[in-house]
Design a protein around this motif. Structure first.
Motif, PDB file in Angstrom:
ATOM      1  N   LYS A 372      38.013 -24.068  12.448  1.00  0.00           N
ATOM      2  CA  LYS A 372      38.626 -24.857  11.386  1.00  0.00           C
ATOM      3  C   LYS A 372      39.875 -24.141  10.884  1.00  0.00           C
ATOM      4  O   LYS A 372      39.863 -22.930  10.686  1.00  0.00           O
ATOM      5  CB  LYS A 372      37.642 -25.053  10.232  1.00  0.00           C
ATOM      6  N   TYR A 373      40.921 -24.909  10.708  1.00  0.00           N
ATOM      7  CA  TYR A 373      42.177 -24.314  10.267  1.00  0.00           C
ATOM      8  C   TYR A 373      42.829 -25.182   9.197  1.00  0.00           C
ATOM      9  O   TYR A 373      42.544 -26.371   9.086  1.00  0.00           O
ATOM     10  CB  TYR A 373      43.174 -24.202  11.440  1.00  0.00           C
ATOM     11  N   ASP A 374      43.717 -24.555   8.434  1.00  0.00           N
ATOM     12  CA  ASP A 374      44.607 -25.313   7.560  1.00  0.00           C
ATOM     13  C   ASP A 374      45.897 -25.507   8.334  1.00  0.00           C
ATOM     14  O   ASP A 374      46.452 -24.538   8.858  1.00  0.00           O
ATOM     15  CB  ASP A 374      44.919 -24.525   6.284  1.00  0.00           C
ATOM     16  N   GLY A 375      46.373 -26.727   8.396  1.00  0.00           N
ATOM     17  CA  GLY A 375      47.599 -26.953   9.147  1.00  0.00           C
ATOM     18  C   GLY A 375      48.513 -27.931   8.441  1.00  0.00           C
ATOM     19  O   GLY A 375      48.204 -28.432   7.376  1.00  0.00           O
ATOM     20  N   TYR A 376      49.674 -28.167   9.052  1.00  0.00           N
ATOM     21  CA  TYR A 376      50.582 -29.175   8.511  1.00  0.00           C
ATOM     22  C   TYR A 376      51.294 -29.893   9.652  1.00  0.00           C
ATOM     23  O   TYR A 376      51.414 -29.376  10.758  1.00  0.00           O
ATOM     24  CB  TYR A 376      51.588 -28.551   7.529  1.00  0.00           C
ATOM     25  N   ILE A 377      51.749 -31.088   9.367  1.00  0.00           N
ATOM     26  CA  ILE A 377      52.414 -31.910  10.374  1.00  0.00           C
ATOM     27  C   ILE A 377      53.917 -31.593  10.356  1.00  0.00           C
ATOM     28  O   ILE A 377      54.508 -31.446   9.284  1.00  0.00           O
ATOM     29  CB  ILE A 377      52.201 -33.409  10.071  1.00  0.00           C
ATOM     30  N   THR A 378      54.498 -31.478  11.538  1.00  0.00           N
ATOM     31  CA  THR A 378      55.938 -31.185  11.599  1.00  0.00           C
ATOM     32  C   THR A 378      56.738 -32.485  11.700  1.00  0.00           C
ATOM     33  O   THR A 378      56.168 -33.570  11.782  1.00  0.00           O
ATOM     34  CB  THR A 378      56.264 -30.344  12.848  1.00  0.00           C
ATOM     35  N   ASP A 387      48.896 -20.057  13.809  1.00  0.00           N
ATOM     36  CA  ASP A 387      50.098 -19.407  14.328  1.00  0.00           C
ATOM     37  C   ASP A 387      50.657 -20.110  15.558  1.00  0.00           C
ATOM     38  O   ASP A 387      51.227 -19.473  16.448  1.00  0.00           O
ATOM     39  CB  ASP A 387      49.801 -17.928  14.694  1.00  0.00           C
ATOM     40  N   GLY A 388      50.490 -21.386  15.643  1.00  0.00           N
ATOM     41  CA  GLY A 388      51.027 -22.079  16.803  1.00  0.00           C
ATOM     42  C   GLY A 388      51.364 -23.521  16.470  1.00  0.00           C
ATOM     43  O   GLY A 388      51.113 -23.995  15.362  1.00  0.00           O
ATOM     44  N   GLU A 389      51.959 -24.196  17.435  1.00  0.00           N
ATOM     45  CA  GLU A 389      52.302 -25.596  17.245  1.00  0.00           C
ATOM     46  C   GLU A 389      51.685 -26.383  18.395  1.00  0.00           C
ATOM     47  O   GLU A 389      51.798 -26.006  19.556  1.00  0.00           O
ATOM     48  CB  GLU A 389      53.825 -25.754  17.232  1.00  0.00           C
ATOM     49  N   GLY A 443      50.048 -23.620  22.941  1.00  0.00           N
ATOM     50  CA  GLY A 443      50.695 -23.776  21.648  1.00  0.00           C
ATOM     51  C   GLY A 443      50.715 -22.494  20.846  1.00  0.00           C
ATOM     52  O   GLY A 443      51.504 -22.347  19.921  1.00  0.00           O
ATOM     53  N   ALA A 444      49.810 -21.563  21.150  1.00  0.00           N
ATOM     54  CA  ALA A 444      49.763 -20.306  20.405  1.00  0.00           C
ATOM     55  C   ALA A 444      49.479 -19.169  21.380  1.00  0.00           C
ATOM     56  O   ALA A 444      48.927 -19.384  22.448  1.00  0.00           O
ATOM     57  CB  ALA A 444      48.673 -20.350  19.337  1.00  0.00           C
ATOM     58  N   ILE A 445      49.864 -17.963  20.985  1.00  0.00           N
ATOM     59  CA  ILE A 445      49.665 -16.817  21.868  1.00  0.00           C
ATOM     60  C   ILE A 445      48.905 -15.727  21.126  1.00  0.00           C
ATOM     61  O   ILE A 445      49.139 -15.474  19.947  1.00  0.00           O
ATOM     62  CB  ILE A 445      51.026 -16.250  22.362  1.00  0.00           C
ATOM     63  N   GLY A 446      47.956 -15.089  21.843  1.00  0.00           N
ATOM     64  CA  GLY A 446      47.210 -14.006  21.206  1.00  0.00           C
ATOM     65  C   GLY A 446      46.518 -13.144  22.233  1.00  0.00           C
ATOM     66  O   GLY A 446      46.653 -13.356  23.443  1.00  0.00           O
ATOM     67  N   ASN A 447      45.772 -12.145  21.735  1.00  0.00           N
ATOM     68  CA  ASN A 447      45.020 -11.261  22.607  1.00  0.00           C
ATOM     69  C   ASN A 447      43.538 -11.580  22.521  1.00  0.00           C
ATOM     70  O   ASN A 447      43.035 -11.962  21.461  1.00  0.00           O
ATOM     71  CB  ASN A 447      45.234  -9.803  22.199  1.00  0.00           C
ATOM     72  N   ILE A 448      42.850 -11.392  23.641  1.00  0.00           N
ATOM     73  CA  ILE A 448      41.400 -11.559  23.609  1.00  0.00           C
ATOM     74  C   ILE A 448      40.820 -10.323  22.947  1.00  0.00           C
ATOM     75  O   ILE A 448      41.003  -9.203  23.424  1.00  0.00           O
ATOM     76  CB  ILE A 448      40.830 -11.735  25.033  1.00  0.00           C
ATOM     77  N   VAL A 449      40.157 -10.510  21.815  1.00  0.00           N
ATOM     78  CA  VAL A 449      39.639  -9.342  21.097  1.00  0.00           C
ATOM     79  C   VAL A 449      38.134  -9.196  21.293  1.00  0.00           C
ATOM     80  O   VAL A 449      37.566  -8.158  20.993  1.00  0.00           O
ATOM     81  CB  VAL A 449      39.948  -9.428  19.580  1.00  0.00           C
ATOM     82  N   SER A 450      37.507 -10.239  21.777  1.00  0.00           N
ATOM     83  CA  SER A 450      36.059 -10.120  21.936  1.00  0.00           C
ATOM     84  C   SER A 450      35.579 -11.015  23.057  1.00  0.00           C
ATOM     85  O   SER A 450      36.069 -12.131  23.229  1.00  0.00           O
ATOM     86  CB  SER A 450      35.365 -10.498  20.627  1.00  0.00           C
ATOM     87  N   SER A 486      47.691 -17.578  26.349  1.00  0.00           N
ATOM     88  CA  SER A 486      48.138 -18.660  25.466  1.00  0.00           C
ATOM     89  C   SER A 486      47.006 -19.674  25.326  1.00  0.00           C
ATOM     90  O   SER A 486      46.180 -19.819  26.222  1.00  0.00           O
ATOM     91  CB  SER A 486      49.406 -19.318  26.022  1.00  0.00           C
ATOM     92  N   VAL A 487      46.984 -20.302  24.181  1.00  0.00           N
ATOM     93  CA  VAL A 487      45.889 -21.206  23.851  1.00  0.00           C
ATOM     94  C   VAL A 487      46.325 -22.650  24.087  1.00  0.00           C
ATOM     95  O   VAL A 487      47.348 -23.092  23.560  1.00  0.00           O
ATOM     96  CB  VAL A 487      45.474 -21.021  22.376  1.00  0.00           C
ATOM     97  N   ILE A 488      45.554 -23.361  24.917  1.00  0.00           N
ATOM     98  CA  ILE A 488      45.886 -24.757  25.230  1.00  0.00           C
ATOM     99  C   ILE A 488      44.802 -25.654  24.634  1.00  0.00           C
ATOM    100  O   ILE A 488      43.606 -25.435  24.871  1.00  0.00           O
ATOM    101  CB  ILE A 488      45.939 -24.979  26.752  1.00  0.00           C
ATOM    102  N   ILE A 489      45.229 -26.628  23.857  1.00  0.00           N
ATOM    103  CA  ILE A 489      44.254 -27.588  23.339  1.00  0.00           C
ATOM    104  C   ILE A 489      44.748 -28.995  23.664  1.00  0.00           C
ATOM    105  O   ILE A 489      45.855 -29.370  23.268  1.00  0.00           O
ATOM    106  CB  ILE A 489      44.060 -27.446  21.815  1.00  0.00           C
TER     107      ILE A 489
END
Lengths: 504, 286
Positions: A372-378, A387-389, A443-450, A486-489
């Motif tokens: 669950k995230y807080d987001g906004y429409i562009t 941290d992504g679009e 849409g977003a980039i990150g590291n696998i932490v777990s 990168s995270v693809i949804i």
């Protein structure tokens, strides 16, 4: 030590109650009450607490399961054959009888078996009723106990709420029940009276040694009076424990929220007894596997408020309310709000910092079912979160709506809405997230932490750099920790809902 | 130094009322009813009292009362009327109470349907109902007479007993019965110690709605009496005024019986507490 199994006065075994309309009021209850204990059923309305009480009293029968009183199944006994009496929510005093007759009601019906011996030494039993003298002595005694001497001849309608309450308690207690059931008995009284009655009931319980089962939705009442609290929600027992246990060690976020005020933060375990939340790593006393998502409960009074540079986490005061003994202030850290109670006031807008002692940080396992995230429409009708679009289907916000060529949303009623910068709640399922080595794909980039192996799949956590947002996902592929992905949804898998109605 | 401020009092003057011939207020809504009351209740009542206490020549006299109380046929009719009314009331109560009790415990639409079944007779014309019952009785080859009279009257007045009982029972706090049960009362004791005493207001209003009308309702007894010629006191009043049934028209005699009836009803009302405000459980809410 007392053998606790011997000490059980009443035990509920696999109790279920489903109403005729299919509503499950009580879902597989298993608990026992010890002799002489003060037990409170606590929960919001509709949680099953009154239904449970009615089943113990005998007004309602369980759909399945057993109610054991001193080890014997009583689930099919009618109420008049159970050594249990009830104080009803609205007192249920008999309006056609006076105070004395109300209290003597049960005594007049009571029958005893008395064993006699005749001249030949033969024993015989007779069923006898209480004599008028005995009844009147008992009524006098109980009236004295509830402080209503001299009220015998009064009609119940002429009494105040508090006095009616006392008569109701006296009417139940005079029968010397093994268990006294109280169904929100103080609900109709004003605050001052309620506080007084709480202490009086507690006192009575101590003096009489009768087992009390108390139903309330008032957490403060439960904490004040009980030996043991049973927190319920939606027909399911959430936690059973002493008031201190329940307050200090709530089992889940519902209990934490229901019992007293609390800050509930979403956090992650980052090491042995180390939890990370509100952008900082805290030492704590609970141990959970590394990288597990957890809920963190911190009571507002346990947050230590300090000058700007002295504490671990910095923030700004955004509200301050005087509550009598203390000030209740809200500090904003990034996007998170921290409620703080302190006797020292900090003005709104002041920069402050906080510390939290390790044993005041309560870590609870998080039931994780979706991100669950807080987001906004562009402006481009995409959605920004984590941290992504990401591309999304904004027409889902309004059923039957369409997008025009300029990118405005046209609702089913033909209204034109500009969605730019509208705040939305975003929900993404664990199985709906894919990851890729190709940084440009998602849409977003990150590291696998777990990486946790869950039997037939892996549960991965991808953490972004900037705001440390986490994407939790289930996958059957093998990855390595610290892989940059990168995270693809997919567009259709992003569920968005408006945080509030758009002003038009 | 005093601050002598001149206050312009004219500003506080009441607004001038609109100069209308007639200002309408809520009180005036009762004028139609007041007129009706005076014309059809007060004046007739005064006329009854006047005729009951005057002779043929218009002079004050008690002779009408002496005549009534020395006429054994009239007295026995009065006595039998009271007796029959009592009997019908008791039978109605015995039949209606279980019905009302069961109806009040039913849930939802089923209760509504059954309730309608029991009270629809109230909406059908009295005489029509009596005639229908008469046909039914003859179909069952039951002879007209006292038995038929009791059956007919009970049938006609039953809904008037069910309604007040039902509305009292439905309003009763269920937790009172639960409390009695909880305190050790079995099902029978719960009924006798709690349900029954608490439904007394309903019993009283039901009884009055049956007892008083039965005494004067001669249409039904006319239908069911057959050759026995039994009638209630109401018939005597009608005869006196109209000069039927072999008597001469006697306004003074009729007025006297009416007054006696009025006093009997008044006394019954007071005795049963029918004037008390809390007994407002009349079956008027349907």
């Amino acid at each position: 030590m007392v053998d606790k199994t011997q000490d059980k006065i009443i035990e509920l075994v696999n109790i279920n109650r489903t109403f005729e309309d299919g509503v499950v009021a009580v879902d597989n209850f298993n608990f026992y009450v010890r002799r002489g204990e003060f037990v409170t059923f606590l929960g919001p309305s509709g949680c099953g607490k009154t239904t449970t009480l009615r089943m113990i009293a005998g007004f309602d029968k369980p759909t399945s399961g057993q109610i054991l009183l001193n080890g014997k199944d009583i689930s099919n006994l009618p109420p008049n054959q159970r050594p249990i009496n009830t104080v009803f929510q609205r007192y249920a005093l008999f309006p056609h009888l006076n105070v004395y007759e109300n209290i003597a009601f049960g005594l007049k019906l009571k029958k005893y078996k008395v064993t006699y011996q005749d001249e030949k030494g033969k024993q015989f039993t007779k069923i006898e009723k209480l004599s008028k003298k005995e009844i009147s002595a008992k009524v006098e005694k109980v009236l004295k106990m509830v402080d209503l001497e001299g009220f015998e001849k009064r009609g119940v309608a002429t009494l105040s709420g508090g006095q009616q309450q006392r008569v109701a308690i006296a009417r139940a207690l005079v029968n010397e029940p093994e268990i006294l059931l109280l169904d929100e008995p103080l609900g109709a009284l004003d605050l001052k009276m309620r506080k007084d009655m709480q202490l009086e009931l507690k006192e009575m319980h101590k003096k009489l040694g009768i087992t009390f089962i108390y139903v309330t939705h008032d957490q403060e009442e439960a904490l004040t009076m009980s030996d043991t609290i049973l927190v319920m929600k939606d027909g399911i027992i959430q936690q059973i424990g002493t008031p201190t246990d329940i307050y200090n060690e709530p089992k889940n976020s519902f209990v934490a929220n229901f019992i007293g005020e609390s800050n509930i933060f979403s956090g992650t375990m980052v090491g042995e007894k180390k939890a990370r939340f509100i952008g900082s790593t805290f030492d704590c006393v609970d141990d959970f596997p590394k990288n597990e998502k957890v809920d963190i409960v911190v009571r507002p009074e346990d947050v230590v408020l300090l000058d700007e540079d002295k504490g671990q986490v910095k923030g700004k005061i955004i509200s301050s309310i005087f509550k009598g003994v203390h000030y209740e202030m809200v500090m904003k850290v990034g996007k998170t709000e921290v409620v703080i109670q302190s006797t020292v006031e900090r003005k709104v807008g002041e920069s402050v910092s906080i510390n939290i002692a390790p044993d005041n940080i309560h870590v609870m396992a998080k039931e994780f079912s979706s991100n669950k995230y807080d987001g906004y429409i562009t402006k481009k009708n995409t959605v920004c979160f984590g941290d992504g679009e990401f591309e999304c289907d904004v027409t889902k916000l309004y059923p039957g709506s369409i997008l025009d060529e300029e990118g405005y949303l046209i609702t089913a009623e033909g209204e034109k809405i500009d969605l730019t910068d509208v705040d939305v709640d975003v929900e993404v399922g664990l199985k709906d997230i894919e990851i890729s080595d190709d940084a440009d794909l998602g849409g977003a980039i990150g590291n696998i932490v777990s990486i946790i192996y869950k039997g037939d799949h892996y549960q991965l956590i991808v953490r972004t750099d900037e705001n440390e947002e986490d994407f939790v996902l289930d996958t059957e592929d093998t990855w390595n920790e610290n892989d940059r992905v990168s995270v693809i949804i997919p567009k259709e898998k992003i569920k968005i809902s408006l945080k509030q109605e758009i002003k038009r | 130094m005093r601050n002598e401020k001149v206050i312009d009092r004219s500003a506080y003057k009441k607004p001038v009322k609109a100069n209308r011939l007639f200002t309408f207020s809520r009180k005036q809504l009762c004028i139609p009813y007041g007129l009706f009351l005076v014309m059809f209740v007060v004046i007739p009542l005064l006329l009854i009292v006047y005729f009951a206490f005057t002779g043929e020549d218009g002079s004050f006299t008690f002779s009408n009362f002496i005549r009534f109380f020395s006429d054994t046929t009239k007295l026995s009719t009065l006595f039998i009327s009271v007796l029959v009314a009592l009997a019908v009331t008791v039978i109605c109560l015995i039949v209606a109470y279980p019905v009302a009790l069961i109806l009040s415990k039913m849930k939802g639409n089923v209760a509504m349907i059954f309730l309608l079944l029991f009270i629809t007779p109230m909406w059908i014309n009295f005489v029509l109902r009596a005639m229908a019952m008469k046909e039914l009785l003859s179909l069952l080859s039951l002879p007209l007479g006292n038995m038929a009279n009791l059956i007919g009257l009970t049938y006609d007045f039953l809904p008037f007993m069910i309604m007040p009982l039902y509305s009292t029972l439905i309003k009763m706090d269920r937790s009172l019965e639960e409390a009695a049960h909880d305190l050790g009362a079995g099902k029978v004791k719960v009924f006798t110690k709690v349900t029954l005493p608490l439904s007394v207001p309903g019993i009283i209003s039901g009884a009055m709605m049956v007892f008083l009308p039965v005494m004067s309702c001669y249409v039904v007894t006319d239908t069911f009496s057959g050759s026995t010629g039994f009638t209630v006191i109401g018939k005597l009043i009608a005869w006196s005024f109209l000069g039927e049934g072999g008597t001469l028209a006697d306004i003074h005699g009729g007025a006297t019986i009416s007054l006696v009836m009025l006093i009997i009803m008044f006394v019954t009302m007071i005795a049963t507490g029918g004037f008390k405000n809390e007994n407002n459980a009349r079956g008027t809410n349907l």
